[in-house]
Design an enzyme around this catalytic site. Structure first.
Site, short mmCIF file in Angstrom:
data_model
loop_
_atom_site.label_atom_id
_atom_site.label_comp_id
_atom_site.label_asym_id
_atom_site.label_seq_id
_atom_site.Cartn_x
_atom_site.Cartn_y
_atom_site.Cartn_z
N GLU A 135 0.78 -1.24 0.00
CA GLU A 135 0.00 0.00 0.00
C GLU A 135 0.81 1.29 0.00
O GLU A 135 0.74 2.09 0.94
CB GLU A 135 -0.98 -0.02 1.19
N GLU A 261 -5.47 -8.41 -0.66
CA GLU A 261 -6.18 -8.21 0.61
C GLU A 261 -7.62 -7.88 0.31
O GLU A 261 -7.91 -7.05 -0.57
CB GLU A 261 -5.61 -7.01 1.41
C1 BGC Z 1 -2.88 -3.29 7.29
C2 BGC Z 1 -3.66 -3.68 8.52
C3 BGC Z 1 -5.12 -3.30 8.39
C4 BGC Z 1 -5.67 -3.80 7.07
C5 BGC Z 1 -7.09 -3.34 6.86
C6 BGC Z 1 -3.54 -3.87 6.07
O1 BGC Z 1 -2.79 -3.56 4.94
O2 BGC Z 1 -1.59 -3.80 7.41
O3 BGC Z 1 -3.09 -3.09 9.66
O4 BGC Z 1 -5.84 -3.91 9.42
O5 BGC Z 1 -4.87 -3.39 5.98
O6 BGC Z 1 -7.19 -1.96 7.01
#
Ligand code: BGC
Length: 323
Positions: A135, A261
């Site tokens: 990110e 993710e």
């Molecule tokens: C972060 C986490 C977060 C998740 C959702 C991830 O990329 O590392 O800390 O909980 O994104 O926001």
């Protein structure tokens, strides 16, 4: 649509999040135990993404050496995952200082890859993948990220000529930033995106998201009353359209796409989480996009480490048929 899978083995993944990426003071840190990798494999996942906060364990000055004990901890997790035949993705996670001040941290970021890449150069290229940076955002704009990612890829390629490398767009790997991602000419790249829309649903009550408390109680895809059908159809279509847009970008650029993710926070109701998760997962699969759920065993957890059992609605949403 032709399959876009990064590799036939990287289709259904789980993030072992808040483990090797956890800040030292994390309330929710999880040990990357071998039995968790067993549980992931036995449930029918073929991939594990291991987010790693390398920058939190490296010296602040050149040559920015990563602490040996930490690197060996990562080695053990990587090798335990590989030994189970899991496609394994290692990234650089939570490098906040780089997002805030890319100029001051670019050399340090490259120095991390100068250490990570040779360290794993002898691991099976079919199973171990690298992801350059989780990110990119803030001052690490799309333009700056395009320059930096090419430099980081060149560092990786010195020791790992054929390894699959995942690269996501700036703006937190948002699919809307894909059009501004410039990928170097390289045959082993996979684009990666993260998906958390609608954000007020997936991040309701998240303590790290300012203003998220009033979102509590937001459901998704709930068809309780007559008259809900149109709203539910629109909610589902919004997700499908987003993912189709990302898949179309990938197809046009001839690059495989991975959804690294997606998930909904524990404060959302479990039925909505399971519906949303199943819909995102199915749509990704329909479009030929490999995926990894965020995350295994903490605040988005599909698995409950206190009882060593899966949260069945989430497990079914992800891997309905098991292996
Ligand atoms: C972060 C986490 C977060 C998740 C959702 C991830 O990329 O590392 O800390 O909980 O994104 O926001």
């Amino acid at each position: 649509m032709a399959p876009l899978f990064s590799a036939p083995s990287a289709r259904r993944g789980m993030n072992l999040g808040n483990a090797l990426d956890a800040p030292a003071d994390a309330a929710h840190a999880l040990a990357p135990r071998e039995r968790y990798l067993d549980a992931i494999r036995d449930a029918g996942f073929d991939t594990v993404r291991l987010p790693v906060a390398w920058s939190a364990h490296a010296a602040p000055t050149a040559p920015y050496t990563v602490r040996r004990a930490f690197a060996e901890r990562v080695d053990r997790a990587v090798d335990a995952a590989l030994a189970r035949g899991l496609t394994t993705i290692v990234n650089v996670h939570h490098y906040h200082e780089l997002h805030e001040d890319p100029e001051a941290h670019a050399e340090r970021f490259l120095a991390l890859w100068r250490q990570i890449a040779p360290r794993y150069a002898d691991r099976d290229p079919a199973l171990l993948h690298f992801e350059l940076l989780n990110e990119p955002r803030a001052a690490l704009t799309p333009e700056r990220w395009n320059v930096l990612l090419a430099r980081a890829l060149a560092v990786v390629r010195e020791s790992n000529p054929d390894r699959t490398v995942l690269v996501g767009p700036a703006e937190m790997n948002d699919l809307r930033a894909l059009p501004r991602l410039e990928l170097p000419d390289d045959d082993h790249l996979t684009a990666t995106i993260h998906y958390y829309a609608p954000f007020p649903f997936t991040h309701q009550g998240a303590h790290w998201v300012e203003g998220s408390a009033p979102w509590l109680g937001t459901s998704w895809g709930a068809d309780a009353d007559r008259g809900d059908a149109d709203r539910v159809a629109a909610e589902r279509a919004a997700v499908s359209d987003d993912l189709a847009e990302a898949a179309a970008w990938a197809k046009a650029h001839g690059v495989p796409l991975f959804l690294g993710e997606f998930g909904a926070y524990e404060r959302a109701d479990l039925d909505s989480r399971a519906r949303w998760t199943a819909h995102v997962r199915r749509e990704a699969e329909r479009l030929g996009i490999g995926w990894a759920y965020w995350e295994f065993g903490t605040d988005f957890g599909a698995f409950d480490p206190a009882t060593d059992t899966w949260r069945e609605p989430l497990r079914r949403a992800l891997v309905p048929d098991g292996r």
